[in-house]
Design an enzyme around this catalytic site. Structure first.
Site, PDB file in Angstrom:
ATOM      1  CD  GLU A  40      -2.308   1.404   2.521  1.00  0.00           C
ATOM      2  OE1 GLU A  40      -3.052   0.586   3.264  1.00  0.00           O
ATOM      3  OE2 GLU A  40      -2.508   2.828   2.997  1.00  0.00           O
ATOM      4  CB  THR A  96      -5.634   2.413   5.413  1.00  0.00           C
ATOM      5  OG1 THR A  96      -4.939   1.191   4.781  1.00  0.00           O
ATOM      6  CG2 THR A  96      -5.883   3.510   4.218  1.00  0.00           C
TER       7      THR A  96
HETATM    8 FE1  F3S Z   1     -10.014  -0.343   2.524  1.00  0.00          FE
HETATM    9 FE2  F3S Z   1     -10.050  -0.017   5.249  1.00  0.00          FE
HETATM   10 FE3  F3S Z   1     -10.003  -2.156   4.046  1.00  0.00          FE
HETATM   11  S1  F3S Z   1      -8.787   1.420   3.595  1.00  0.00           S
HETATM   12  S2  F3S Z   1      -9.039  -2.181   2.225  1.00  0.00           S
HETATM   13  S3  F3S Z   1     -11.721  -0.703   3.900  1.00  0.00           S
HETATM   14  S4  F3S Z   1      -8.932  -1.726   5.828  1.00  0.00           S
END
Ligand code: F3S
Length: 287
Positions: free
Chosen positions: A132, A170
């Site tokens: 990421e 994230t």
């Molecule tokens: Fe998206 Fe959060 Fe999952 S950024 S891939 S919803 S951990």
């Protein structure tokens, strides 16, 4: 005996969307490649491979595809996202790109692109080796600084006139992110901070801890290489001594004492619902 599932468990929104995308693409009749395993779960990846999905492990694998292998084929980008250069590569090879980048990750790409165009020095708080983060770096015009530890933030140096934009991976820990931002502020830098941490990880950890605190036995389901499942296991184990980490039901050899009243179940963000349901049913039927 009661079997209870943590309030938040299993696939997060972005991963579910990416996996659903692969299944939908399988119905198109095209050759389907994924750029990297679609999710960190061997069960899911193996099932997809049996259905014909081919995993491109590296950029070199993508470059090596022959014109015949690229014919009538689509490459699915997983939720983590990729550097901009990969889109160009797909276009050059005449491959269809099916973009399943999580919208929360895409938002970070857009922020770093715009801020780097405005002349900001981009600082990404996260793990430099994580796909990421590699993807985010690949959307910064003049590269980026990636910092994972507070000591690295202490050691950062740039001119105080420089405009700095800080974003995060994230899945980064919020308290550590806050601490690292404070280090920048205390050093007098002019920082523009965008908290891009996704709540999915924290929600899973918080609800696992809550359930483990009341459960007599806790079962954590997830891939053995999945770092978020390992973290869930550690959290549950600190609250409940009888915590089991299993990848599939085959790993579960439970001998439950009669006194067990509540069995709690949680699962990492890359564990499909099917496995979670199987776990719940197994415990309900067998004990
Ligand atoms: Fe998206 Fe959060 Fe999952 S950024 S891939 S919803 S951990």
């Amino acid at each position: 005996m009661e079997v209870k599932l943590a309030e938040y468990a299993g696939f997060c929104f972005g991963v579910k969307r990416a996996v659903d995308t692969v299944y939908a693409q399988l119905n198109t009749g095209k050759k389907i490649y994924t750029y990297g395993p679609i999710v960190h779960n061997d069960e899911v990846v193996n099932e997809l491979c049996e259905k014909g999905v081919i995993v491109l492990e590296t950029k070199e694998d993508l470059i090596a595809l022959t014109p015949l292998e690229c014919e009538n084929a689509a490459v699915i980008i997983r939720a983590h996202g990729v550097p901009e250069s990969i889109y160009q590569l797909l276009e050059d090879k005449g491959l269809e790109c099916v973009d399943a980048t999580c919208p929360f990750v895409k938002r970070i790409h857009n922020i770093v692109r715009q801020k780097s165009e405005e002349g900001y020095h981009i600082v990404i708080i996260g793990n430099a080796g994580h796909p990421e983060v590699e993807g985010i770096v690949g959307w910064c015009i003049h590269g980026a600084t990636v910092l994972e530890k507070p000591e690295e933030a202490e050691g950062f140096s740039a001119s105080l006139d420089e405009k700095i934009c800080i974003v995060s991976q994230t899945t980064f820990n919020y308290n550590k992110f806050k601490l690292m931002v404070e280090i920048f502020e205390n050093k007098g830098y002019n920082v523009n901070v965008v908290n891009t941490i996704c709540s999915a990880t924290e929600e899973r950890q918080r609800s696992a801890q809550k359930l483990a605190a009341e459960a007599d036995v806790m079962i954590v389901i997830g891939g053995k290489h999945s770092s978020n499942t390992t973290k869930l296991f550690e959290i549950c184990q600190s609250e409940c001594a009888n915590t089991y980490f299993i990848q599939t039901l085959d790993d579960l050899h439970l001998e439950l004492p009669k006194a067990v009243r509540l069995v709690g179940i949680t699962a990492g963000a890359s564990t499909p619902n099917k496995l979670i349901e199987e776990g719940q049913n197994y415990v309900r039927i067998n004990f």
